[in-house]
Scaffold this motif. Structure first.
Motif, mmCIF file in Angstrom:
data_model
loop_
_atom_site.group_PDB
_atom_site.id
_atom_site.type_symbol
_atom_site.label_atom_id
_atom_site.label_comp_id
_atom_site.label_asym_id
_atom_site.label_seq_id
_atom_site.Cartn_x
_atom_site.Cartn_y
_atom_site.Cartn_z
ATOM 1 N N TYR A 142 0.848 -1.186 0.000
ATOM 2 C CA TYR A 142 0.000 0.000 0.000
ATOM 3 C C TYR A 142 0.885 1.238 0.000
ATOM 4 C CZ TYR A 142 -3.997 -2.941 1.063
ATOM 5 O OH TYR A 142 -4.985 -3.887 0.995
ATOM 6 N N ASP A 143 0.389 2.296 -0.624
ATOM 7 C CA ASP A 143 1.080 3.575 -0.629
ATOM 8 C C ASP A 143 0.061 4.626 -0.212
ATOM 9 O OD1 ASP A 143 3.280 5.351 -1.126
ATOM 10 O OD2 ASP A 143 2.237 5.988 -2.942
ATOM 11 N N ILE A 149 1.240 0.060 -4.707
ATOM 12 C CA ILE A 149 2.321 -0.199 -5.649
ATOM 13 C C ILE A 149 2.156 -1.639 -6.105
ATOM 14 C CG2 ILE A 149 4.815 -0.392 -5.966
ATOM 15 C CD1 ILE A 149 5.101 1.719 -3.712
ATOM 16 N N LEU A 162 2.356 2.742 -9.637
ATOM 17 C CA LEU A 162 1.489 3.289 -8.594
ATOM 18 C C LEU A 162 0.068 3.358 -9.140
ATOM 19 C CD1 LEU A 162 1.704 4.496 -5.736
ATOM 20 C CD2 LEU A 162 1.947 6.725 -6.784
#
Length: 170
Positions: A142-143, A149, A162
């Motif tokens: 997670y971003d 990602i 992304l």
């Protein structure tokens, strides 16, 4: 009790919207349930970044509101105002708002689906929109709260991409 009577008994039950005191939805839910009402408090599992760490927590989907199911003539409807954590029933004029059972059932189903769509590392995912629509990828991490990602094979090389979380499916 005959089968037809059971269906009739279910038809007498309605869903109502209860307004709660700020950040006291859980308290109102607990006390209304103790008084015999069926209570539905929609919760979302969200992931947040705090101090660089990913935390999973539950948040109220509709802050300040919950759903109460009971009979139209139930004394519980008159007790909502005096229930700890609750303020009042949502009303149009003098009548409490009745919510269609199908709406509540649909909301429950969607929340259950949302719970099962959290991704894990190395899980195979499909990109559902954008320039890489219908490409298969591997979930990496997670971003933030809204993005992830993923690893995608481009030109015989694995590339990081992304992607918005709502553009991924399992």
């Amino acid at each position: 009790m005959m089968a037809g009577e059971d269906v009739q008994a279910d038809n007498d039950l309605n869903w109502y919207v209860v307004l709660t005191k700020p950040r006291q939805e859980n308290r109102a839910q607990r006390h209304l349930a103790e008084q015999g009402g069926e209570v539905f408090l929609p919760l979302l599992t969200v992931e947040k970044l705090r101090n660089g760490k990913r935390l999973t927590q539950q948040e109220v989907m509709f802050p300040g509101y919950l759903f109460l199911r009971c009979r139209a003539q139930s004394p519980l409807l008159n007790k909502v105002r005096s229930t700890p954590g609750a303020r009042m029933l949502l009303r149009f004029g003098n009548e409490p708002v009745v919510v269609f059972a199908t709406l509540v059932d649909n909301l429950r189903d969607r929340l259950e689906q949302h719970e099962t769509t959290l991704f894990s590392e190395q899980q195979s995912v499909r990109i559902t929109s954008g320039p890489f629509k219908d490409y298969q990828a591997l979930f990496k991490q997670y971003d933030g709260e809204q993005r992830a990602i993923v690893l995608i094979n481009l030109l015989n090389k694995q590339q990081e991409l992304l992607v918005e979380l709502n553009h991924l499916s399992a």
